[in-house]
Design a protein around this motif. Structure first.
Motif, PDB file in Angstrom:
ATOM      1  N   GLU A  57      44.748 -17.366 -10.742  1.00  6.53           N
ATOM      2  CA  GLU A  57      45.641 -17.722 -11.834  1.00  6.53           C
ATOM      3  C   GLU A  57      46.330 -16.457 -12.321  1.00  6.53           C
ATOM      4  O   GLU A  57      45.743 -15.373 -12.315  1.00  6.53           O
ATOM      5  CB  GLU A  57      44.855 -18.362 -12.985  1.00  6.53           C
ATOM      6  N   VAL A  58      47.583 -16.590 -12.738  1.00  8.47           N
ATOM      7  CA  VAL A  58      48.356 -15.435 -13.193  1.00  8.47           C
ATOM      8  C   VAL A  58      48.382 -15.420 -14.716  1.00  8.47           C
ATOM      9  O   VAL A  58      48.670 -16.431 -15.359  1.00  8.47           O
ATOM     10  CB  VAL A  58      49.789 -15.464 -12.622  1.00  8.47           C
ATOM     11  N   TRP A  59      48.078 -14.248 -15.269  1.00 11.81           N
ATOM     12  CA  TRP A  59      48.070 -14.040 -16.718  1.00 11.81           C
ATOM     13  C   TRP A  59      49.028 -12.907 -17.059  1.00 11.81           C
ATOM     14  O   TRP A  59      49.135 -11.931 -16.320  1.00 11.81           O
ATOM     15  CB  TRP A  59      46.664 -13.669 -17.194  1.00 11.81           C
ATOM     16  N   GLN A  60      49.720 -13.038 -18.183  1.00  5.25           N
ATOM     17  CA  GLN A  60      50.685 -12.025 -18.612  1.00  5.25           C
ATOM     18  C   GLN A  60      50.396 -11.592 -20.042  1.00  5.25           C
ATOM     19  O   GLN A  60      50.023 -12.390 -20.886  1.00  5.25           O
ATOM     20  CB  GLN A  60      52.116 -12.561 -18.520  1.00  5.25           C
ATOM     21  N   LYS A  61      50.586 -10.288 -20.279  1.00  2.00           N
ATOM     22  CA  LYS A  61      50.386  -9.749 -21.631  1.00  2.00           C
ATOM     23  C   LYS A  61      51.436 -10.341 -22.566  1.00  2.00           C
ATOM     24  O   LYS A  61      52.635 -10.283 -22.293  1.00  2.00           O
ATOM     25  CB  LYS A  61      50.524  -8.233 -21.583  1.00  2.00           C
ATOM     26  N   VAL A  89      53.103  -6.553 -17.705  1.00  2.00           N
ATOM     27  CA  VAL A  89      51.737  -6.580 -17.176  1.00  2.00           C
ATOM     28  C   VAL A  89      51.375  -8.004 -16.776  1.00  2.00           C
ATOM     29  O   VAL A  89      51.301  -8.898 -17.623  1.00  2.00           O
ATOM     30  CB  VAL A  89      50.721  -6.055 -18.206  1.00  2.00           C
ATOM     31  N   LYS A  90      51.142  -8.209 -15.491  1.00  2.00           N
ATOM     32  CA  LYS A  90      50.725  -9.522 -14.990  1.00  2.00           C
ATOM     33  C   LYS A  90      49.513  -9.343 -14.083  1.00  2.00           C
ATOM     34  O   LYS A  90      49.490  -8.438 -13.246  1.00  2.00           O
ATOM     35  CB  LYS A  90      51.870 -10.206 -14.250  1.00  2.00           C
ATOM     36  N   LEU A  91      48.543 -10.204 -14.258  1.00  2.00           N
ATOM     37  CA  LEU A  91      47.279 -10.105 -13.534  1.00  2.00           C
ATOM     38  C   LEU A  91      47.045 -11.351 -12.694  1.00  2.00           C
ATOM     39  O   LEU A  91      47.331 -12.462 -13.138  1.00  2.00           O
ATOM     40  CB  LEU A  91      46.109  -9.981 -14.524  1.00  2.00           C
ATOM     41  N   ALA A  92      46.509 -11.159 -11.496  1.00  4.80           N
ATOM     42  CA  ALA A  92      46.041 -12.273 -10.673  1.00  4.80           C
ATOM     43  C   ALA A  92      44.517 -12.332 -10.820  1.00  4.80           C
ATOM     44  O   ALA A  92      43.808 -11.471 -10.301  1.00  4.80           O
ATOM     45  CB  ALA A  92      46.445 -12.069  -9.220  1.00  4.80           C
ATOM     46  N   VAL A  93      44.051 -13.317 -11.552  1.00  2.00           N
ATOM     47  CA  VAL A  93      42.630 -13.430 -11.871  1.00  2.00           C
ATOM     48  C   VAL A  93      41.998 -14.517 -11.012  1.00  2.00           C
ATOM     49  O   VAL A  93      42.458 -15.672 -11.031  1.00  2.00           O
ATOM     50  CB  VAL A  93      42.435 -13.763 -13.365  1.00  2.00           C
ATOM     51  N   TYR A 149      46.444 -11.743 -23.390  1.00  2.00           N
ATOM     52  CA  TYR A 149      47.135 -12.304 -22.229  1.00  2.00           C
ATOM     53  C   TYR A 149      47.218 -13.822 -22.363  1.00  2.00           C
ATOM     54  O   TYR A 149      46.335 -14.463 -22.943  1.00  2.00           O
ATOM     55  CB  TYR A 149      46.391 -11.952 -20.938  1.00  2.00           C
ATOM     56  N   VAL A 150      48.278 -14.375 -21.766  1.00  2.00           N
ATOM     57  CA  VAL A 150      48.420 -15.835 -21.736  1.00  2.00           C
ATOM     58  C   VAL A 150      48.514 -16.289 -20.280  1.00  2.00           C
ATOM     59  O   VAL A 150      49.083 -15.599 -19.430  1.00  2.00           O
ATOM     60  CB  VAL A 150      49.663 -16.305 -22.516  1.00  2.00           C
ATOM     61  N   HIS A 151      47.943 -17.448 -20.023  1.00  2.00           N
ATOM     62  CA  HIS A 151      47.972 -18.024 -18.681  1.00  2.00           C
ATOM     63  C   HIS A 151      49.357 -18.575 -18.374  1.00  2.00           C
ATOM     64  O   HIS A 151      49.956 -19.266 -19.204  1.00  2.00           O
ATOM     65  CB  HIS A 151      46.919 -19.129 -18.587  1.00  2.00           C
ATOM     66  N   LEU A 152      49.891 -18.264 -17.180  1.00  2.00           N
ATOM     67  CA  LEU A 152      51.186 -18.778 -16.741  1.00  2.00           C
ATOM     68  C   LEU A 152      50.933 -19.939 -15.780  1.00  2.00           C
ATOM     69  O   LEU A 152      50.658 -19.727 -14.597  1.00  2.00           O
ATOM     70  CB  LEU A 152      52.001 -17.677 -16.054  1.00  2.00           C
ATOM     71  N   PRO A 153      51.008 -21.180 -16.244  1.00  2.94           N
ATOM     72  CA  PRO A 153      50.622 -22.327 -15.411  1.00  2.94           C
ATOM     73  C   PRO A 153      51.514 -22.553 -14.203  1.00  2.94           C
ATOM     74  O   PRO A 153      51.099 -23.212 -13.246  1.00  2.94           O
ATOM     75  CB  PRO A 153      50.682 -23.516 -16.386  1.00  2.94           C
ATOM     76  N   ASN A 154      52.740 -22.034 -14.237  1.00  2.00           N
ATOM     77  CA  ASN A 154      53.666 -22.241 -13.119  1.00  2.00           C
ATOM     78  C   ASN A 154      53.625 -21.119 -12.084  1.00  2.00           C
ATOM     79  O   ASN A 154      54.421 -21.113 -11.150  1.00  2.00           O
ATOM     80  CB  ASN A 154      55.090 -22.399 -13.647  1.00  2.00           C
ATOM     81  N   GLU A 155      52.712 -20.166 -12.253  1.00  2.00           N
ATOM     82  CA  GLU A 155      52.563 -19.084 -11.290  1.00  2.00           C
ATOM     83  C   GLU A 155      51.120 -19.036 -10.796  1.00  2.00           C
ATOM     84  O   GLU A 155      50.191 -19.260 -11.579  1.00  2.00           O
ATOM     85  CB  GLU A 155      52.952 -17.738 -11.907  1.00  2.00           C
ATOM     86  N   SER A 156      50.963 -18.740  -9.517  1.00  2.00           N
ATOM     87  CA  SER A 156      49.616 -18.681  -8.951  1.00  2.00           C
ATOM     88  C   SER A 156      49.681 -17.958  -7.607  1.00  2.00           C
ATOM     89  O   SER A 156      50.746 -17.621  -7.116  1.00  2.00           O
ATOM     90  CB  SER A 156      49.029 -20.090  -8.766  1.00  2.00           C
TER      91      SER A 156
END
Length: 293
Positions: free
Chosen positions: A288-292, A109-113, A129-136
């Motif tokens: 920003e991309v967040w992942q479960k 599960v990945k979200l574009a917020v 969810y945690v923020h993925l700093p290297n994805e956007s």
């Protein structure tokens, strides 16, 4: 006014497209997807590849009591939230997150917020969810307040629509995104051309620069949202062996000039790259991309 969820069907395509345009008019910017990205997803690949029914299962609709759309969830790798307000009800956001989580394995599960949507950020953090700093992801724009200089080098020709074969366009796409000799390239050569079935497709905005051998070396297709007087460039690319010659800039500027002639006041594409910044595009919407976890 309350909202209720219902499944998406193929008959809802234009309803979603109209909602994306409506959301832009309410926010004065894209909510998440433009009408071009939605139609591109359907017609460029999913439909001809026979994957549309599976892809449509990842679309969720929330309607108001009067039948108008209040929110949409779509997926292109990550899940995206389509809303017509920056301050949606928490209950609605929770329902959207529950829909997304039901469609994926937890680790997938990945979200574009959208940046700045603090309520959604709080909710996703609270759900693990945690923020993925290297994805956007992002959407960029350029104002169409003047004509752009189109300089096509000697030996190259601008063509549009059916002046260029699907095979030539497919090969141009393969070389622009550098995947020759792959299974995906074989699929592209077999399936290319579906975009012409999109409701928003216009042959006069389907532009290619070809060399003397008839190869597509740069391309830019544009969609029009007449309600908001905007144009959206999708897809855009330049053959890897023909970069840094001004070809990508020329075909993009030609598309922007044609959009301006049609009365559009702004053009969109994305994501941002140094090339786009050099030719005048600016950041418009960031995700920003967040992942479960």
């Amino acid at each position: 006014m309350g909202t209720r969820y219902r499944d998406y069907t193929s008959d809802d395509m234009m309803k979603v497209s109209r909602f994306l345009s409506h959301a832009h008019s309410q926010l004065n910017r894209p909510s998440s997807w433009t009408i071009a990205r939605f139609e591109f997803e359907i017609f460029f690949y999913q439909l001809r590849a026979g994957l549309l029914p599976e892809w449509e299962q990842n679309i969720g609709l929330w309607e108001r009591d009067n039948g108008e759309l209040a929110a949409v969830v779509c997926r292109d790798g990550d899940f995206y939230f389509q809303l017509d307000t920056d301050h949606p009800q928490e209950e609605l956001l929770c329902e959207m997150l529950e829909f997304i989580e039901a469609k994926s394995a937890p680790a997938a599960v990945k979200l574009a917020v959208p940046k700045g949507m603090s309520k959604l950020e709080e909710l996703v953090q609270g759900r693990g969810y945690v923020h993925l700093p290297n994805e956007s992801d992002n959407i960029i724009s350029i104002t169409l307040e003047k004509d752009f200089p189109v300089n096509i080098p000697v030996g190259f020709l601008l063509q549009c629509g059916e002046e260029v074969s699907d095979q030539a366009k497919a090969q141009g796409h393969i070389m622009a995104f550098n995947y020759p000799g792959t299974a995906h390239a074989e699929q592209m050569l077999r399936l290319y051309g579906g975009i012409r079935q999109a409701p928003g497709y216009r042959p006069d905005l389907d532009l290619s620069l070809v060399n003397e051998q008839g190869e597509v070396v740069a391309f830019c297709n544009a969609f029009v949202d007449e309600v908001n007087r905007i144009g959206i460039l999708e897809p855009v690319g330049t053959h890897v062996d023909y970069r840094l010659r001004g070809l990508g800039q020329a075909v993009i500027y030609e598309a922007l000039n044609r959009l301006r002639f049609l009365g559009m006041v702004k053009g969109y594409t994305g994501p941002m790259q140094p090339f786009y910044q050099r030719i005048g595009f600016q950041m418009d919407v960031e995700f920003e991309v967040w992942q479960k976890d």
